[in-house]
Design a protein around this motif. Sequence first.
Motif, PDB file in Angstrom:
ATOM      1  N   THR A 127      65.625   0.571  25.427  1.00 53.46           N
ATOM      2  CA  THR A 127      65.517   1.740  26.306  1.00 53.46           C
ATOM      3  C   THR A 127      66.397   1.590  27.550  1.00 53.46           C
ATOM      4  O   THR A 127      67.081   2.532  27.961  1.00 53.46           O
ATOM      5  CB  THR A 127      64.058   1.941  26.729  1.00 53.46           C
ATOM      6  OG1 THR A 127      63.240   2.121  25.574  1.00 53.46           O
ATOM      7  CG2 THR A 127      63.919   3.147  27.651  1.00 53.46           C
ATOM      8  N   ILE A 128      66.382   0.389  28.131  1.00 53.75           N
ATOM      9  CA  ILE A 128      67.164   0.158  29.348  1.00 53.75           C
ATOM     10  C   ILE A 128      68.655   0.336  29.091  1.00 53.75           C
ATOM     11  O   ILE A 128      69.377   0.947  29.887  1.00 53.75           O
ATOM     12  CB  ILE A 128      66.880  -1.256  29.906  1.00 53.75           C
ATOM     13  CG1 ILE A 128      65.454  -1.332  30.460  1.00 53.75           C
ATOM     14  CG2 ILE A 128      67.893  -1.620  31.001  1.00 53.75           C
ATOM     15  CD1 ILE A 128      65.042  -2.732  30.891  1.00 53.75           C
ATOM     16  N   ASN A 158      73.938   6.427  28.408  1.00 48.68           N
ATOM     17  CA  ASN A 158      73.650   7.486  29.389  1.00 48.68           C
ATOM     18  C   ASN A 158      72.375   7.228  30.190  1.00 48.68           C
ATOM     19  O   ASN A 158      71.992   8.044  31.024  1.00 48.68           O
ATOM     20  CB  ASN A 158      73.564   8.866  28.719  1.00 48.68           C
ATOM     21  CG  ASN A 158      74.859   9.251  28.029  1.00 48.68           C
ATOM     22  OD1 ASN A 158      75.944   8.966  28.522  1.00 48.68           O
ATOM     23  ND2 ASN A 158      74.745   9.895  26.871  1.00 48.68           N
ATOM     24  N   SER A 159      71.710   6.098  29.937  1.00 44.46           N
ATOM     25  CA  SER A 159      70.555   5.729  30.757  1.00 44.46           C
ATOM     26  C   SER A 159      71.054   5.369  32.157  1.00 44.46           C
ATOM     27  O   SER A 159      72.135   4.789  32.305  1.00 44.46           O
ATOM     28  CB  SER A 159      69.813   4.545  30.140  1.00 44.46           C
ATOM     29  OG  SER A 159      68.944   3.947  31.079  1.00 44.46           O
ATOM     30  N   HIS A 161      71.994   1.756  32.332  1.00 40.05           N
ATOM     31  CA  HIS A 161      72.790   1.255  31.205  1.00 40.05           C
ATOM     32  C   HIS A 161      73.930   0.343  31.642  1.00 40.05           C
ATOM     33  O   HIS A 161      74.193  -0.691  31.008  1.00 40.05           O
ATOM     34  CB  HIS A 161      73.364   2.448  30.416  1.00 40.05           C
ATOM     35  CG  HIS A 161      74.383   2.063  29.383  1.00 40.05           C
ATOM     36  ND1 HIS A 161      74.045   1.388  28.232  1.00 40.05           N
ATOM     37  CD2 HIS A 161      75.727   2.243  29.340  1.00 40.05           C
ATOM     38  CE1 HIS A 161      75.138   1.176  27.520  1.00 40.05           C
ATOM     39  NE2 HIS A 161      76.174   1.681  28.168  1.00 40.05           N
TER      40      HIS A 161
END
Length: 272
Positions: free
Chosen positions: A160-161, A165-166, A169
């Motif tokens: 998830t991290i 586009n996080s 990231h």
Amino acid sequence: MTLSTVWSIITRIIDISIVWFMFYYILKNVKNNVKLILIVKGIIVLFFIKVISDLFNLYTVGILLEYCFEWGPIAIIILFQPEIRGFLESIGRTKLLGRHKILTVEERERVVYEIMDAVEYLKKNKIGALMVIERDVSLQEYINPATKVYADLTSPLLGTIFFPNSPLHDGGIIIQGDRITCAGAVFKTSMDPNLNKKLGTRHRAALGIAEESDAVALVVSEETGRLSIAVDHEIHYNLSLDEFRMMLVDELKPKTEVFYDADDESDGEIYE
């Protein structure tokens, strides 16, 4: 032998031990720093030239070298201020009492499993990642400005991290023990001139943190999906999954094995 004589011998032994420890620590750090090695080599060359000039009575050369030795230390401090500051900072960051947390065999196996599960996913999908595992040297200066997480290390959380586009990231995460302390950490990049020019910012940041601390930096390339590990002032590039796993397991091993005795597990006693 009087008490004062014994005390005098003890103080001399302590004095010599401290001096030898200082020389050992300085030489250990110089050995792993390219620019400091160049400084030492330059000083040695100038020293030999000075000896030769005195031997053959080379007056002009001798005068110039005297100026070099007189003003050289000031010039070195000005020109190599970042390297000297980094060296002093590394002394201040060193923990005298050891690791942040010594993992048991079971905890270490779980950490390796979770990291490898995430790494396989990241490699397959060519998702870039930088994971830094703290050891004896504190990384608090990088933790403070980063986004705090303080969560158990799990493969889904890592995915998830680093998901494209996080917001987190592009930064790195810092792992203390079996927990993710922060994400989005920004590290100083390595200035090693011998580093492959094709390596990107993640690899340079990984090597940078490995040069100024004893941390283990794990890298997944966003462009190629290749795996790398930076540790002990060098980067091991393009590792296979098995090589990556074996190296990770080896680096996570404590200096002294810690385990729970089967008969006393309920009491939580730890044996070394």
